[in-house]
Design an enzyme around this catalytic site. Structure first.
Site, PDB file in Angstrom:
ATOM      1  N   LYS A 253       0.534  -1.511   0.107  1.00  0.00           N
ATOM      2  CA  LYS A 253      -0.031   0.175  -0.423  1.00  0.00           C
ATOM      3  C   LYS A 253       1.065   1.255  -0.428  1.00  0.00           C
ATOM      4  O   LYS A 253       2.432   1.022   0.170  1.00  0.00           O
ATOM      5  CB  LYS A 253      -1.243  -0.092   1.328  1.00  0.00           C
ATOM      6  CG  LYS A 253      -1.885  -1.281   1.241  1.00  0.00           C
ATOM      7  CD  LYS A 253      -2.677  -0.799   2.164  1.00  0.00           C
ATOM      8  CE  LYS A 253      -3.473  -2.129   2.656  1.00  0.00           C
ATOM      9  NZ  LYS A 253      -4.755  -1.994   3.526  1.00  0.00           N
TER      10      LYS A 253
ATOM     11  N   TYR B 282     -12.804  -2.542  -3.169  1.00  0.00           N
ATOM     12  CA  TYR B 282     -12.910  -2.407  -2.436  1.00  0.00           C
ATOM     13  C   TYR B 282     -14.743  -2.451  -1.678  1.00  0.00           C
ATOM     14  O   TYR B 282     -15.053  -1.942  -0.907  1.00  0.00           O
ATOM     15  CB  TYR B 282     -12.590  -1.191  -0.858  1.00  0.00           C
ATOM     16  CG  TYR B 282     -10.974  -1.565  -0.844  1.00  0.00           C
ATOM     17  CD1 TYR B 282     -10.692  -2.213   0.271  1.00  0.00           C
ATOM     18  CD2 TYR B 282      -9.958  -0.459  -0.682  1.00  0.00           C
ATOM     19  CE1 TYR B 282      -9.735  -2.812   0.375  1.00  0.00           C
ATOM     20  CE2 TYR B 282      -8.502  -0.738  -0.119  1.00  0.00           C
ATOM     21  CZ  TYR B 282      -8.181  -1.584   0.219  1.00  0.00           C
ATOM     22  OH  TYR B 282      -7.173  -2.306   0.385  1.00  0.00           O
TER      23      TYR B 282
ATOM     24  N   ASN C 238      -2.020  -0.437   7.056  1.00  0.00           N
ATOM     25  CA  ASN C 238      -1.143  -1.187   7.513  1.00  0.00           C
ATOM     26  C   ASN C 238      -0.572  -2.187   6.336  1.00  0.00           C
ATOM     27  O   ASN C 238      -0.528  -2.785   6.371  1.00  0.00           O
ATOM     28  CB  ASN C 238      -2.320  -2.548   7.783  1.00  0.00           C
ATOM     29  CG  ASN C 238      -3.582  -2.563   7.349  1.00  0.00           C
ATOM     30  OD1 ASN C 238      -3.223  -1.911   5.909  1.00  0.00           O
ATOM     31  ND2 ASN C 238      -4.783  -3.804   7.327  1.00  0.00           N
TER      32      ASN C 238
ATOM     33  N   HIS D 171      -2.033  -5.462   1.525  1.00  0.00           N
ATOM     34  CA  HIS D 171      -3.086  -5.851   1.279  1.00  0.00           C
ATOM     35  C   HIS D 171      -3.198  -7.832   0.770  1.00  0.00           C
ATOM     36  O   HIS D 171      -2.412  -7.421   0.037  1.00  0.00           O
ATOM     37  CB  HIS D 171      -3.851  -5.453  -0.009  1.00  0.00           C
ATOM     38  CG  HIS D 171      -5.234  -6.567   0.310  1.00  0.00           C
ATOM     39  ND1 HIS D 171      -6.577  -5.737   0.879  1.00  0.00           N
ATOM     40  CD2 HIS D 171      -5.594  -6.759  -1.360  1.00  0.00           C
ATOM     41  CE1 HIS D 171      -7.305  -6.952   0.255  1.00  0.00           C
ATOM     42  NE2 HIS D 171      -6.830  -7.503  -1.080  1.00  0.00           N
TER      43      HIS D 171
ATOM     44  N   GLU E  34      -9.663 -10.158  -7.867  1.00  0.00           N
ATOM     45  CA  GLU E  34      -8.569  -9.071  -7.514  1.00  0.00           C
ATOM     46  C   GLU E  34      -8.029  -8.977  -8.221  1.00  0.00           C
ATOM     47  O   GLU E  34      -6.900  -7.637  -8.851  1.00  0.00           O
ATOM     48  CB  GLU E  34      -8.456  -9.172  -6.012  1.00  0.00           C
ATOM     49  CG  GLU E  34      -9.310  -8.407  -5.006  1.00  0.00           C
ATOM     50  CD  GLU E  34      -8.361  -8.446  -3.188  1.00  0.00           C
ATOM     51  OE1 GLU E  34      -7.532  -9.029  -3.710  1.00  0.00           O
ATOM     52  OE2 GLU E  34      -9.361  -8.512  -2.414  1.00  0.00           O
TER      53      GLU E  34
HETATM   54  P1  CMP Z   1      -7.496  -4.313   3.330  1.00  0.00           P
HETATM   55  O1  CMP Z   1      -6.341  -5.564   4.299  1.00  0.00           O
HETATM   56  O2  CMP Z   1      -6.571  -3.801   3.029  1.00  0.00           O
HETATM   57  O3  CMP Z   1      -8.852  -4.721   3.289  1.00  0.00           O
HETATM   58  C1  CMP Z   1     -10.209  -3.335   3.874  1.00  0.00           C
HETATM   59  C2  CMP Z   1      -8.844  -2.319   4.185  1.00  0.00           C
HETATM   60  O4  CMP Z   1      -9.839  -1.812   5.323  1.00  0.00           O
HETATM   61  C3  CMP Z   1      -8.190  -2.550   5.867  1.00  0.00           C
HETATM   62  O5  CMP Z   1      -6.842  -3.341   4.761  1.00  0.00           O
HETATM   63  C4  CMP Z   1      -7.429  -1.572   6.587  1.00  0.00           C
HETATM   64  O6  CMP Z   1      -6.221  -1.519   6.115  1.00  0.00           O
HETATM   65  C5  CMP Z   1      -9.033  -1.042   6.829  1.00  0.00           C
HETATM   66  N1  CMP Z   1      -9.656  -1.605   7.197  1.00  0.00           N
HETATM   67  C6  CMP Z   1     -10.174  -2.473   7.638  1.00  0.00           C
HETATM   68  N2  CMP Z   1     -10.786  -2.343   8.697  1.00  0.00           N
HETATM   69  C7  CMP Z   1     -11.106  -1.017   9.264  1.00  0.00           C
HETATM   70  C8  CMP Z   1     -11.380  -0.541  11.342  1.00  0.00           C
HETATM   71  N3  CMP Z   1     -12.505  -1.018  11.710  1.00  0.00           N
HETATM   72  N4  CMP Z   1     -11.063   1.196  10.713  1.00  0.00           N
HETATM   73  C9  CMP Z   1     -10.523   1.368   9.646  1.00  0.00           C
HETATM   74  N5  CMP Z   1      -9.404   0.821   8.881  1.00  0.00           N
HETATM   75  C10 CMP Z   1      -9.986  -0.453   8.626  1.00  0.00           C
END
Ligand code: CMP
Length: 159
Positions: free
Chosen positions: A12, A52, A115, A118, A129
């Site tokens: 990311k 998403y 984070n 993905h 995806e």
């Molecule tokens: P990802 O694996 O990319 O899938 C969806 C993304 O949304 C996740 O990683 C996080 O970066 C984000 N995400 C999921 N849950 C939350 C949450 N409760 N608050 C903020 N961001 C979230």
């Protein structure tokens, strides 16, 4: 012969901006996975909405779209034995605070919103995806990785 599986992985914008591309890719290569497609790209709001779509309407959705479109990502297709489950395990829990030490999110990230990486969470999401980010002709599987033979398919290598 053990059958391979493909999964979608994206480093990311925070991972790219922090110079973590090499370190993250290294984990998958060291594990023995084969990278069969890869590109650096800027996610548009339209692409983010497609990727998403399951999160549309959630309280964090707008922040998620703003973040994923805030800079380039590195998109990849990673292939190997039970790659979907195995890569998710290496990536770790969505919340880096709760992720096991040694996973990418525990080692490289602090908060859920940023984070670092993905990875697809199921066979269906992997297929969906991969199709969002790559045309079939952008996936290069017509080469032999030395690692695939010695890490999970020793029958083929004659070991
Ligand atoms: P990802 O694996 O990319 O899938 C969806 C993304 O949304 C996740 O990683 C996080 O970066 C984000 N995400 C999921 N849950 C939350 C949450 N409760 N608050 C903020 N961001 C979230």
């Amino acid at each position: 012969m053990i059958s391979e599986e493909r999964t979608f992985v994206a480093i990311k914008p925070d991972g790219v901006k922090r110079g973590l591309i090499g370190k993250i890719i290294d984990r998958f290569e060291t594990k023995g996975f084969k990278i069969v497609a890869m590109k650096l790209l800027q996610v548009t709001p339209e692409l983010a909405a497609k990727h998403y779509e399951e999160h549309q309407g959630k309280p964090f959705y707008n922040r998620l779209v703003n973040y994923i479109t805030s800079g380039p990502i590195v998109a990849m297709v990673v292939e190997g034995y039970r790659a979907i489950e195995s890569v998710r395990h290496m990536v770790g829990c969505t919340d880096p605070v709760k992720a096991d030490v040694g996973t990418i999110r525990a080692d490289f990230a602090q908060v859920m919103e940023y984070n670092a990486i993905h990875a697809s969470d199921s066979t269906e999401s992997a297929a969906r995806e991969i199709a969002i980010y790559f045309k079939p002709e952008e996936i290069y599987d017509n080469w032999q990785s030395m690692l695939e033979m010695i890490t999970y398919d020793q029958e083929r290598s004659g070991v």
